[in-house]
Design a protein around this motif. Sequence first.
Motif, PDB file in Angstrom:
ATOM      1  N   ASN A 134       0.814  -1.225  -0.150  1.00  0.00           N
ATOM      2  CA  ASN A 134      -0.051   0.004   0.037  1.00  0.00           C
ATOM      3  C   ASN A 134       0.907   1.338   0.089  1.00  0.00           C
ATOM      4  O   ASN A 134       0.652   2.071  -0.718  1.00  0.00           O
ATOM      5  CB  ASN A 134      -0.779   0.004   1.345  1.00  0.00           C
ATOM      6  CG  ASN A 134      -2.081   1.251   1.132  1.00  0.00           C
ATOM      7  OD1 ASN A 134      -2.647   1.360   0.321  1.00  0.00           O
ATOM      8  ND2 ASN A 134      -1.720   1.964   2.453  1.00  0.00           N
ATOM      9  N   GLN A 135       1.987   1.339   0.933  1.00  0.00           N
ATOM     10  CA  GLN A 135       2.832   2.530   0.839  1.00  0.00           C
ATOM     11  C   GLN A 135       3.366   2.531  -0.447  1.00  0.00           C
ATOM     12  O   GLN A 135       3.738   3.649  -0.963  1.00  0.00           O
ATOM     13  CB  GLN A 135       3.739   2.219   1.974  1.00  0.00           C
ATOM     14  CG  GLN A 135       4.629   3.482   2.337  1.00  0.00           C
ATOM     15  CD  GLN A 135       4.071   4.548   2.521  1.00  0.00           C
ATOM     16  OE1 GLN A 135       3.220   4.539   3.643  1.00  0.00           O
ATOM     17  NE2 GLN A 135       4.030   5.910   1.863  1.00  0.00           N
ATOM     18  N   ARG A 136       3.842   1.293  -1.012  1.00  0.00           N
ATOM     19  CA  ARG A 136       4.756   1.514  -2.122  1.00  0.00           C
ATOM     20  C   ARG A 136       3.711   1.990  -3.263  1.00  0.00           C
ATOM     21  O   ARG A 136       4.300   3.028  -3.881  1.00  0.00           O
ATOM     22  CB  ARG A 136       5.060  -0.001  -2.692  1.00  0.00           C
ATOM     23  CG  ARG A 136       5.794   0.002  -4.240  1.00  0.00           C
ATOM     24  CD  ARG A 136       6.985   0.858  -4.285  1.00  0.00           C
ATOM     25  NE  ARG A 136       7.438   0.670  -5.389  1.00  0.00           N
ATOM     26  CZ  ARG A 136       8.318   1.627  -6.060  1.00  0.00           C
ATOM     27  NH1 ARG A 136       8.449   2.833  -5.355  1.00  0.00           N
ATOM     28  NH2 ARG A 136       8.781   1.383  -7.104  1.00  0.00           N
ATOM     29  N   PHE A 137       2.534   1.685  -3.491  1.00  0.00           N
ATOM     30  CA  PHE A 137       1.654   2.139  -4.482  1.00  0.00           C
ATOM     31  C   PHE A 137       1.384   3.857  -4.426  1.00  0.00           C
ATOM     32  O   PHE A 137       1.436   4.582  -5.129  1.00  0.00           O
ATOM     33  CB  PHE A 137       0.134   1.457  -4.468  1.00  0.00           C
ATOM     34  CG  PHE A 137      -0.584   1.922  -5.584  1.00  0.00           C
ATOM     35  CD1 PHE A 137      -0.396   1.774  -6.687  1.00  0.00           C
ATOM     36  CD2 PHE A 137      -1.654   3.067  -5.160  1.00  0.00           C
ATOM     37  CE1 PHE A 137      -1.577   2.337  -7.712  1.00  0.00           C
ATOM     38  CE2 PHE A 137      -2.510   3.710  -5.977  1.00  0.00           C
ATOM     39  CZ  PHE A 137      -2.396   3.012  -7.317  1.00  0.00           C
ATOM     40  N   HIS A 138       1.258   4.335  -3.299  1.00  0.00           N
ATOM     41  CA  HIS A 138       1.309   5.820  -2.779  1.00  0.00           C
ATOM     42  C   HIS A 138       2.535   6.597  -3.193  1.00  0.00           C
ATOM     43  O   HIS A 138       2.257   7.472  -3.630  1.00  0.00           O
ATOM     44  CB  HIS A 138       0.703   5.865  -1.341  1.00  0.00           C
ATOM     45  CG  HIS A 138      -0.685   5.721  -1.104  1.00  0.00           C
ATOM     46  ND1 HIS A 138      -1.751   6.803  -0.947  1.00  0.00           N
ATOM     47  CD2 HIS A 138      -1.555   4.654  -0.942  1.00  0.00           C
ATOM     48  CE1 HIS A 138      -2.895   6.212  -0.697  1.00  0.00           C
ATOM     49  NE2 HIS A 138      -2.809   4.930  -0.570  1.00  0.00           N
TER      50      HIS A 138
END
Length: 254
Positions: A147-151
């Motif tokens: 999730n952090q990577r996508f953001h």
Amino acid sequence: MDAATPLNAEAPEAGASQAVKTQLRLREMILAGELPGGTRIAELAIVERLGVSRTPIRAALMRLEQEGLLETLPNGGYAVRTFSERDVSEAIELRGTLEGLLARLAAERGAAAVLLGEARACLDGIDGVLRQPALNDEAFSRYVALNQRFHNLLGEMAGSAVIVRELERVARLPFASPSGFVVVQANSPQARDMLIVAQDQHRQVLDAIEHGEGSRAEAIMREHSRIAQRNLREAVRGQHLDQMPGVRLIRKRS
């Protein structure tokens, strides 16, 4: 080593690294409830507790004050800040606004194919996690990382260092990061359902970016932040203090 350099001198790089590690540890202590809201930070006590010198501790305290976790006291020193529910809500709203702007710019400017591919792979990874009927700790940790990577990829796709820098500053505020309240989702009966909703929004915003639909991409990311607003309301009702003791730093609305 130069003959004039003391043998026990600390290299600048090592000193900076120690300050960062100290900063991370102090932030962890605050958000874990080890240093409650209003607590005055005694340098000497932190020196003894962490086993580091005063220099990296002072640097770490200054950075945490800049982040907003600490406040300076009139007679010197620092204390752990508390936050109103409105403070946190506005920080989440600001993050949603900035991420919406990044998504719009990515759509209007045209995201690089390699970044779009990385984003799709990232979301495929999240789909794999969410295919499980229930999330264990390992699966949940993987979700948070993806999730952090996508953001983060949204910022790269937009190609705006200025906005990304401001977003990073906002996301450092307590509970304002994309995963700031995701632990609340993990411990609620509707956990997987809420993560599936968030994942659908991820897919929709990526589709909007690929098709150059700037306004749509921006609106989706603004809506995406509302999940965190919902989790904030649940958290301050005191349902998840065991999992998120740092929530005690948030003052409920009067």
